[in-house]
Design a protein around this motif. Structure first.
Motif, mmCIF file in Angstrom:
data_model
loop_
_atom_site.group_PDB
_atom_site.id
_atom_site.type_symbol
_atom_site.label_atom_id
_atom_site.label_comp_id
_atom_site.label_asym_id
_atom_site.label_seq_id
_atom_site.Cartn_x
_atom_site.Cartn_y
_atom_site.Cartn_z
ATOM 1 N N LEU A 49 -6.402 -29.006 91.850
ATOM 2 C CA LEU A 49 -7.844 -29.015 92.903
ATOM 3 C C LEU A 49 -8.258 -30.607 93.584
ATOM 4 C CD1 LEU A 49 -8.854 -27.167 95.309
ATOM 5 C CD2 LEU A 49 -11.125 -26.870 93.720
ATOM 6 N N VAL A 50 -8.635 -30.952 93.028
ATOM 7 C CA VAL A 50 -9.331 -32.221 92.888
ATOM 8 C C VAL A 50 -8.082 -33.274 93.625
ATOM 9 C CG1 VAL A 50 -10.141 -34.619 92.297
ATOM 10 C CG2 VAL A 50 -11.563 -32.152 91.366
ATOM 11 N N GLU A 51 -7.252 -33.471 92.872
ATOM 12 C CA GLU A 51 -5.854 -33.914 93.281
ATOM 13 C C GLU A 51 -5.501 -33.985 94.583
ATOM 14 O OE1 GLU A 51 -2.498 -33.868 90.666
ATOM 15 O OE2 GLU A 51 -4.242 -34.617 89.077
ATOM 16 N N LYS A 52 -5.619 -32.628 94.994
ATOM 17 C CA LYS A 52 -4.826 -31.823 96.057
ATOM 18 C C LYS A 52 -6.262 -32.139 97.787
ATOM 19 C CE LYS A 52 -2.031 -28.527 95.327
ATOM 20 N NZ LYS A 52 -0.800 -28.175 96.249
ATOM 21 N N LEU A 53 -7.645 -31.814 97.586
ATOM 22 C CA LEU A 53 -8.769 -32.700 98.266
ATOM 23 C C LEU A 53 -8.497 -33.810 98.586
ATOM 24 C CD1 LEU A 53 -11.420 -29.975 96.970
ATOM 25 C CD2 LEU A 53 -10.107 -29.489 98.806
ATOM 26 N N ASP A 54 -7.987 -35.256 97.605
ATOM 27 C CA ASP A 54 -8.034 -36.448 97.736
ATOM 28 C C ASP A 54 -6.733 -36.942 98.700
ATOM 29 O OD1 ASP A 54 -10.203 -36.827 96.119
ATOM 30 O OD2 ASP A 54 -9.236 -37.285 94.906
ATOM 31 N N THR A 58 -11.248 -38.391 103.488
ATOM 32 C CA THR A 58 -11.563 -39.639 105.065
ATOM 33 C C THR A 58 -12.160 -40.264 103.955
ATOM 34 O OG1 THR A 58 -13.157 -38.218 106.067
ATOM 35 C CG2 THR A 58 -10.295 -38.568 107.142
ATOM 36 N N TYR A 59 -12.146 -40.974 103.797
ATOM 37 C CA TYR A 59 -13.581 -41.913 103.695
ATOM 38 C C TYR A 59 -14.459 -43.209 104.320
ATOM 39 C CZ TYR A 59 -10.860 -41.430 99.559
ATOM 40 O OH TYR A 59 -10.418 -40.507 97.971
ATOM 41 N N SER A 60 -14.620 -42.517 105.436
ATOM 42 C CA SER A 60 -15.272 -43.036 106.897
ATOM 43 C C SER A 60 -16.809 -42.501 106.885
ATOM 44 C CB SER A 60 -14.756 -42.661 108.594
ATOM 45 O OG SER A 60 -14.262 -41.319 108.594
ATOM 46 N N ASP A 61 -17.429 -42.465 107.404
ATOM 47 C CA ASP A 61 -18.864 -42.183 107.741
ATOM 48 C C ASP A 61 -19.261 -41.476 108.333
ATOM 49 O OD1 ASP A 61 -19.336 -44.123 104.925
ATOM 50 O OD2 ASP A 61 -20.988 -45.311 106.211
ATOM 51 N N ASN A 69 -12.737 -31.195 107.939
ATOM 52 C CA ASN A 69 -11.962 -31.205 107.795
ATOM 53 C C ASN A 69 -11.181 -29.571 106.825
ATOM 54 O OD1 ASN A 69 -9.443 -32.328 106.388
ATOM 55 N ND2 ASN A 69 -10.804 -34.008 105.193
ATOM 56 N N LYS A 70 -10.318 -29.286 107.970
ATOM 57 C CA LYS A 70 -9.820 -27.559 108.135
ATOM 58 C C LYS A 70 -8.798 -28.063 106.676
ATOM 59 C CE LYS A 70 -10.091 -26.664 112.344
ATOM 60 N NZ LYS A 70 -11.543 -26.212 112.966
ATOM 61 N N GLU A 71 -8.091 -28.881 106.468
ATOM 62 C CA GLU A 71 -7.069 -29.034 105.162
ATOM 63 C C GLU A 71 -7.443 -28.584 104.351
ATOM 64 O OE1 GLU A 71 -6.927 -31.607 107.700
ATOM 65 O OE2 GLU A 71 -5.201 -31.226 108.997
ATOM 66 N N ILE A 73 -10.465 -27.381 103.980
ATOM 67 C CA ILE A 73 -11.031 -26.060 103.697
ATOM 68 C C ILE A 73 -10.037 -24.895 102.727
ATOM 69 C CG2 ILE A 73 -11.471 -24.145 105.389
ATOM 70 C CD1 ILE A 73 -13.971 -26.773 106.583
ATOM 71 N N GLU A 74 -9.091 -24.973 103.924
ATOM 72 C CA GLU A 74 -7.725 -24.119 103.036
ATOM 73 C C GLU A 74 -7.298 -24.117 102.069
ATOM 74 O OE1 GLU A 74 -7.058 -21.843 105.302
ATOM 75 O OE2 GLU A 74 -7.575 -22.543 106.760
ATOM 76 N N VAL A 75 -7.183 -25.280 101.636
ATOM 77 C CA VAL A 75 -7.116 -25.460 100.290
ATOM 78 C C VAL A 75 -8.341 -25.219 99.338
ATOM 79 C CG1 VAL A 75 -6.427 -27.186 98.086
ATOM 80 C CG2 VAL A 75 -5.494 -27.720 100.470
ATOM 81 N N SER A 76 -9.268 -24.999 99.761
ATOM 82 C CA SER A 76 -10.805 -24.644 98.481
ATOM 83 C C SER A 76 -10.435 -23.021 98.688
ATOM 84 C CB SER A 76 -11.777 -25.162 99.167
ATOM 85 O OG SER A 76 -12.279 -26.570 99.240
ATOM 86 N N LYS A 77 -10.121 -22.521 100.088
ATOM 87 C CA LYS A 77 -9.496 -21.318 100.126
ATOM 88 C C LYS A 77 -8.930 -20.430 99.560
ATOM 89 C CE LYS A 77 -12.167 -20.287 104.686
ATOM 90 N NZ LYS A 77 -12.215 -20.177 105.970
ATOM 91 N N PHE A 78 -7.850 -21.245 98.701
ATOM 92 C CA PHE A 78 -7.096 -20.796 98.404
ATOM 93 C C PHE A 78 -7.223 -20.755 96.660
ATOM 94 C CE2 PHE A 78 -2.553 -21.893 96.053
ATOM 95 C CZ PHE A 78 -2.216 -21.138 95.962
#
Length: 107
Positions: A49-54, A58-61, A69-71, A73-78
């Motif tokens: 999961l951490v690899e997919k979320l990485d 995005t590393y902006s402020d 970040n919808k992608e 969110i979708e990975v987390s829901k899965f």
């Protein structure tokens, strides 16, 4: 093992005690082995999961990007919908897919 393609239940299930303890002859030893396997599975799923979320990080402020970040969110829901580690471990145990040995017993 592919944890995404499994027949493990995603809700609470009652198991037959005699089937769970059959491989070891001791329910406490069987539960201990299942718990260790569940820890391994949880570690694998967390790493994945951490690899997919990485990948989508995005590393902006900008706060807008953090909350939208919808992608991610979708990975987390899965991953939230997958059966829990203990359910996967019990399923593997009942299907004789867990290797164990007792170092105190001599072969």
């Amino acid at each position: 093992m592919d944890h995404k393609n499994t027949n493990a239940p995603d809700t609470t299930v009652t198991y037959d005690k005699s089937k769970v303890e059959a491989p070891t002859g001791n329910i406490y030893e069987a539960i201990s082995i299942i718990a260790k396997r569940a820890d391994q599975i949880n570690g694998d799923l967390k790493k994945e999961l951490v690899e997919k979320l990485d990948e989508f990080a995005t590393y902006s402020d900008s706060l807008d990007e953090v909350f939208e970040n919808k992608e991610q969110i979708e990975v987390s829901k899965f991953y939230e919908k997958l059966p829990k580690g203990h359910a996967l471990a019990v399923e593997e145990w009942l299907n004789d897919k867990v290797y164990f040995r007792n170092s105190e017993k001599k072969d």
